[in-house]
Motif scaffolding. Structure first.
Motif: not given
Length: 276
Positions: A70, A73, A206-207, A224, A250
């Motif tokens: 976490f 990310s 982030w993804n 993540l 997430s």
């Protein structure tokens, strides 16, 4: 004078509320499943949260270090988004505020870059990063965000209609520096477009799964999406509750960022619709 709410408006509001509930229903189920045990999840559907949240967290941490992932990310997404927003805004401002040779050709190059899928360059990018001795580093996950063709295009299109050149000329006459004009005058005006693309950039970073998968080899530096995949791929000892919990963790930052900055997008749409 109060406005009368007609039956048509009431029906529209009810329809929009139903759509909102349908949209958020999967997120609610995800959060509920994060509090249930694997056996309960596999046995059936439930709308009521359970008491296995702590157990799922311990199980998740025993398999992977989700807290560290976490943090990793968050560092990558925050820094890359900040670089994207500022330098893309600076580039877009240059296209609007200045007239220079090959300006249209350069903007055309930006459009061409937008049309090229990023997956096509992943092999060359990997070789470049390897030659730079930057494998297993966050640098190639953050610094390339400076160059974002889509962000430049979007902000440039917005800035053309929102920022008047007369304001820039007036500031120059008053003795303001070029960076001073950009930072103090242009940036606040461009902020709705910046926040819009900032949300998109944050979510994309982030993804991001493919690039960290190729560049990172140290589990302590995993993001993540990588650790979610590790939990999901454990077929010998599956833990559905831990998987749902990792997915829920997430999703939280994305929702926080959206709810914090969505009002700037709405303000931008409103101001963009005004005419002088």
């Amino acid at each position: 004078m109060t406005k009368k709410i007609t039956g048509k408006k009431i029906g529209l509001y009810a329809f929009l509320m139903i759509l909102a509930l349908i949209t958020f229903f999967p997120f609610y189920i995800m959060i509920v499943n994060a509090t249930r045990s694997t056996g309960d999840i596999m046995s059936g559907f439930s709308l009521i949260p359970s008491t296995f949240l702590a157990e799922n967290f311990k199980d998740m941490q025993a398999r992977v270090d989700a807290v560290a992932a976490f943090k990793n990310s968050l560092i990558i997404a925050t820094l890359s988004t900040a670089l994207t927003c500022y330098f893309s805004s600076l580039t877009a401002y240059a296209f609007v505020a200045y007239d220079f040779k090959y300006k249209n050709a350069l903007f055309g190059a930006v459009l061409v870059i937008m049309m090229i899928p990023s997956q096509l360059s992943i092999i060359g990018f990997y070789k470049f990063v390897k030659n730079m001795n930057l494998l297993n580093s966050y640098v190639p996950l953050i610094v390339p965000a400076i160059a974002s063709a889509a962000t430049v295009f979007f902000i440039k299109q917005y800035t053309e209609s929102a920022l008047s050149r007369s304001i820039i000329e007036s500031a120059r006459i008053d003795g303001a520096s070029e960076f001073g004009i950009f930072n103090r005058i242009a940036l606040p005006i461009m902020s709705p477009a910046i926040f819009t693309m900032g949300i998109t950039s944050f979510v994309g970073s982030w993804n991001n799964y493919l690039t960290p998968l190729i560049l990172l080899s140290d589990p302590k530096k995993y993001t993540l999406p990588l650790i979610i995949r590790i939990i999901n791929s454990d077929v010998q000892d599956p833990s559905v509750g831990a998987m749902y919990l990792s997915i829920a963790i997430s999703i939280v930052p994305i929702m926080v960022v959206f709810f914090m900055f969505s009002r700037y997008i709405i303000d931008g749409v409103g101001s963009g619709g005004e005419k002088e």
